[in-house]
Design an enzyme around this catalytic site. Sequence first.
Site, PDB file in Angstrom:
ATOM      1  N   CYS A 166     -49.587 -33.756 -31.044  1.00 36.00           N
ATOM      2  CA  CYS A 166     -49.429 -32.447 -30.396  1.00 36.00           C
ATOM      3  C   CYS A 166     -49.884 -31.303 -31.287  1.00 36.00           C
ATOM      4  O   CYS A 166     -50.072 -30.181 -30.814  1.00 36.00           O
ATOM      5  CB  CYS A 166     -47.984 -32.256 -29.956  1.00 36.00           C
ATOM      6  SG  CYS A 166     -47.492 -33.508 -28.766  1.00 36.00           S
ATOM      7  N   HIS A 180     -46.733 -25.092 -28.378  1.00 37.08           N
ATOM      8  CA  HIS A 180     -47.044 -26.368 -27.731  1.00 37.08           C
ATOM      9  C   HIS A 180     -46.079 -26.568 -26.570  1.00 37.08           C
ATOM     10  O   HIS A 180     -44.891 -26.241 -26.678  1.00 37.08           O
ATOM     11  CB  HIS A 180     -46.906 -27.500 -28.757  1.00 37.08           C
ATOM     12  CG  HIS A 180     -46.950 -28.854 -28.134  1.00 37.08           C
ATOM     13  ND1 HIS A 180     -47.997 -29.266 -27.341  1.00 37.08           N
ATOM     14  CD2 HIS A 180     -46.058 -29.887 -28.152  1.00 37.08           C
ATOM     15  CE1 HIS A 180     -47.747 -30.484 -26.911  1.00 37.08           C
ATOM     16  NE2 HIS A 180     -46.583 -30.883 -27.388  1.00 37.08           N
ATOM     17  N   ASN A 203     -46.814 -32.008 -20.571  1.00 38.25           N
ATOM     18  CA  ASN A 203     -47.280 -32.063 -21.956  1.00 38.25           C
ATOM     19  C   ASN A 203     -48.623 -32.801 -22.011  1.00 38.25           C
ATOM     20  O   ASN A 203     -48.675 -34.024 -21.851  1.00 38.25           O
ATOM     21  CB  ASN A 203     -46.216 -32.790 -22.800  1.00 38.25           C
ATOM     22  CG  ASN A 203     -46.579 -32.862 -24.276  1.00 38.25           C
ATOM     23  OD1 ASN A 203     -47.692 -32.499 -24.675  1.00 38.25           O
ATOM     24  ND2 ASN A 203     -45.653 -33.334 -25.087  1.00 38.25           N
TER      25      ASN A 203
HETATM   26  O1  UT7 Z   1     -44.891 -33.385 -27.663  1.00 39.28           O
HETATM   27  C1  UT7 Z   1     -44.275 -34.490 -28.202  1.00 39.28           C
HETATM   28  C2  UT7 Z   1     -42.956 -34.156 -28.612  1.00 39.28           C
HETATM   29  N1  UT7 Z   1     -41.978 -34.607 -27.635  1.00 39.28           N
HETATM   30  C3  UT7 Z   1     -40.984 -33.829 -27.365  1.00 39.28           C
HETATM   31  O2  UT7 Z   1     -40.936 -32.733 -27.841  1.00 39.28           O
HETATM   32  C4  UT7 Z   1     -39.880 -34.372 -26.471  1.00 39.28           C
HETATM   33  C5  UT7 Z   1     -38.555 -33.912 -26.999  1.00 39.28           C
HETATM   34  N2  UT7 Z   1     -37.448 -34.389 -26.217  1.00 39.28           N
HETATM   35  C6  UT7 Z   1     -37.166 -33.955 -24.976  1.00 39.28           C
HETATM   36  O3  UT7 Z   1     -37.903 -33.173 -24.419  1.00 39.28           O
HETATM   37  C7  UT7 Z   1     -35.885 -34.417 -24.328  1.00 39.28           C
HETATM   38  O4  UT7 Z   1     -35.120 -35.119 -25.272  1.00 39.28           O
HETATM   39  C8  UT7 Z   1     -36.093 -35.304 -23.068  1.00 39.28           C
HETATM   40  C9  UT7 Z   1     -36.630 -34.451 -21.933  1.00 39.28           C
HETATM   41  C10 UT7 Z   1     -37.061 -36.428 -23.383  1.00 39.28           C
HETATM   42  C11 UT7 Z   1     -34.775 -35.878 -22.609  1.00 39.28           C
HETATM   43  O5  UT7 Z   1     -33.819 -34.856 -22.377  1.00 39.28           O
HETATM   44  P1  UT7 Z   1     -32.353 -34.958 -22.989  1.00 39.28           P
HETATM   45  O6  UT7 Z   1     -31.622 -33.798 -22.492  1.00 39.28           O
HETATM   46  O7  UT7 Z   1     -32.508 -35.137 -24.480  1.00 39.28           O
HETATM   47  O8  UT7 Z   1     -31.809 -36.260 -22.278  1.00 39.28           O
HETATM   48  P2  UT7 Z   1     -31.344 -37.633 -22.944  1.00 39.28           P
HETATM   49  O9  UT7 Z   1     -32.498 -38.397 -23.461  1.00 39.28           O
HETATM   50  O10 UT7 Z   1     -30.211 -37.338 -23.861  1.00 39.28           O
HETATM   51  O11 UT7 Z   1     -30.792 -38.374 -21.665  1.00 39.28           O
HETATM   52  C12 UT7 Z   1     -29.713 -37.838 -20.892  1.00 39.28           C
HETATM   53  C13 UT7 Z   1     -29.498 -38.735 -19.686  1.00 39.28           C
HETATM   54  C14 UT7 Z   1     -29.454 -40.217 -20.030  1.00 39.28           C
HETATM   55  O12 UT7 Z   1     -28.477 -40.828 -19.207  1.00 39.28           O
HETATM   56  P3  UT7 Z   1     -27.045 -41.170 -19.798  1.00 39.28           P
HETATM   57  O13 UT7 Z   1     -27.288 -42.102 -20.956  1.00 39.28           O
HETATM   58  O14 UT7 Z   1     -26.468 -39.849 -20.224  1.00 39.28           O
HETATM   59  O15 UT7 Z   1     -26.358 -41.778 -18.645  1.00 39.28           O
HETATM   60  C15 UT7 Z   1     -30.816 -40.706 -19.605  1.00 39.28           C
HETATM   61  O16 UT7 Z   1     -30.830 -42.066 -19.236  1.00 39.28           O
HETATM   62  O17 UT7 Z   1     -30.580 -38.572 -18.757  1.00 39.28           O
HETATM   63  C16 UT7 Z   1     -31.112 -39.851 -18.411  1.00 39.28           C
HETATM   64  N3  UT7 Z   1     -32.526 -39.709 -18.146  1.00 39.28           N
HETATM   65  C17 UT7 Z   1     -33.001 -39.416 -16.929  1.00 39.28           C
HETATM   66  N4  UT7 Z   1     -32.389 -39.225 -15.737  1.00 39.28           N
HETATM   67  C18 UT7 Z   1     -33.182 -38.910 -14.679  1.00 39.28           C
HETATM   68  C19 UT7 Z   1     -33.555 -39.787 -19.017  1.00 39.28           C
HETATM   69  N5  UT7 Z   1     -34.702 -39.558 -18.365  1.00 39.28           N
HETATM   70  C20 UT7 Z   1     -34.391 -39.310 -17.068  1.00 39.28           C
HETATM   71  C21 UT7 Z   1     -35.153 -39.008 -15.929  1.00 39.28           C
HETATM   72  N6  UT7 Z   1     -34.495 -38.815 -14.767  1.00 39.28           N
HETATM   73  N7  UT7 Z   1     -36.465 -38.871 -15.951  1.00 39.28           N
END
Ligand code: UT7
Length: 331
Positions: free
Chosen positions: A115, A256, A286
């Site tokens: 990125c 980004h 992204n």
């Molecule tokens: O450019 C490259 C760099 N990458 C980034 O900058 C990405 C950085 N990270 C993020 O943007 C975020 O961490 C994510 C968008 C990937 C995830 O958001 P989060 O608020 O950190 O969610 P999480 O991973 O902590 O997951 C929360 C919940 C989980 O369920 P439980 O375990 O709480 O029951 C996930 O399984 O959300 C669930 N989950 C989803 N639910 C519906 C994860 N993905 C999804 C989805 N739809 N697509």
Amino acid sequence: MSIRGAKITAVSHYLPERRLTNKDLAKIVDTSDTWIFERTGIRERRVAAKGQGTSDLGAEAAKLALAQRGLDPAELDLIIVATVTPDMFFPSSACLVQTKIGAGKAWGFDLSGACSGFIYALTTAAQFVATGAHDKVLVIGADVMTSIIDFQDRATCVLFGDGAGAVLIEPAEDGERGIIDFILRSDGAGGRYLYMPAGGSLNPASEETVRKRMHYVHQDGRSVFKFAVRGMADISQQILDKHGLKVSDLKLYIPHQANLRIIQAAVEKMELAKGQVAINIDRYANTTAATIPICLSEAVESKQVQRKDLILMASFGAGFTWGSLLLRWEI
Ligand code: UT7
């Protein structure tokens, strides 16, 4: 060896036509428009057509930038393509772009900075121009992320899209600043949080690597999120402090586009005003190396950026890699 300034003299972008909305994704994996939009700010993303590789997207963006400048591709000296999704390992996508646009005199190479690839590449190009080695450098940030995301993994497949942006770098004239400064960082210890495990020399493609879904993006989203918020805001503030600049001196901040919440956290930390921040993640998600040049291109198109405006770019991504780049708009 002469040392002179380097400036952007044209910017353009290209996005594949096909739109993939959050609703479309909800038909493929267990997700919803609400979850995706609230957690990321993304509404839809673009998807390259079958047979359309990174060099195709990059070449389209490049042709538009060259036309904008009225420059014959045969005049280009160097082409740098920042990407993590080259058409293939070799030849480089830069070589493929070179022949597609007819830049017979140019040499070129791909740059892997994830990125941060565009900021790394822009900095690299500026050095070739500053030394006097080259007068006309094409920098492309392009990725076909849909070629390496697992459409069975809801945690990653909702985040990415395909696109390309291109800029031309040429010497600054007297009284112009152009690219003023950059701060670039990397920390390989962060590699384990965001990577594609197979396909390289460590885990060459095999029946097993395919079965284990190792040819896709693997990410510890929460860890990347935390590092990204801190990394992007800190490196942005550092470059402003280094030049004795206030946030209010900036016309446009181009972060980004990985997650709207990461952008908002950085913006709050830096106390930027809403109108100072480029955001298009809602439409394109992204696109890795392409997010920053696409944002810049759209800002220039909409006349949000005018001659002599100060622009700050900032990125954070796999590696970890991160960086900031300060420039004065000279077109
Ligand atoms: O450019 C490259 C760099 N990458 C980034 O900058 C990405 C950085 N990270 C993020 O943007 C975020 O961490 C994510 C968008 C990937 C995830 O958001 P989060 O608020 O950190 O969610 P999480 O991973 O902590 O997951 C929360 C919940 C989980 O369920 P439980 O375990 O709480 O029951 C996930 O399984 O959300 C669930 N989950 C989803 N639910 C519906 C994860 N993905 C999804 C989805 N739809 N697509």
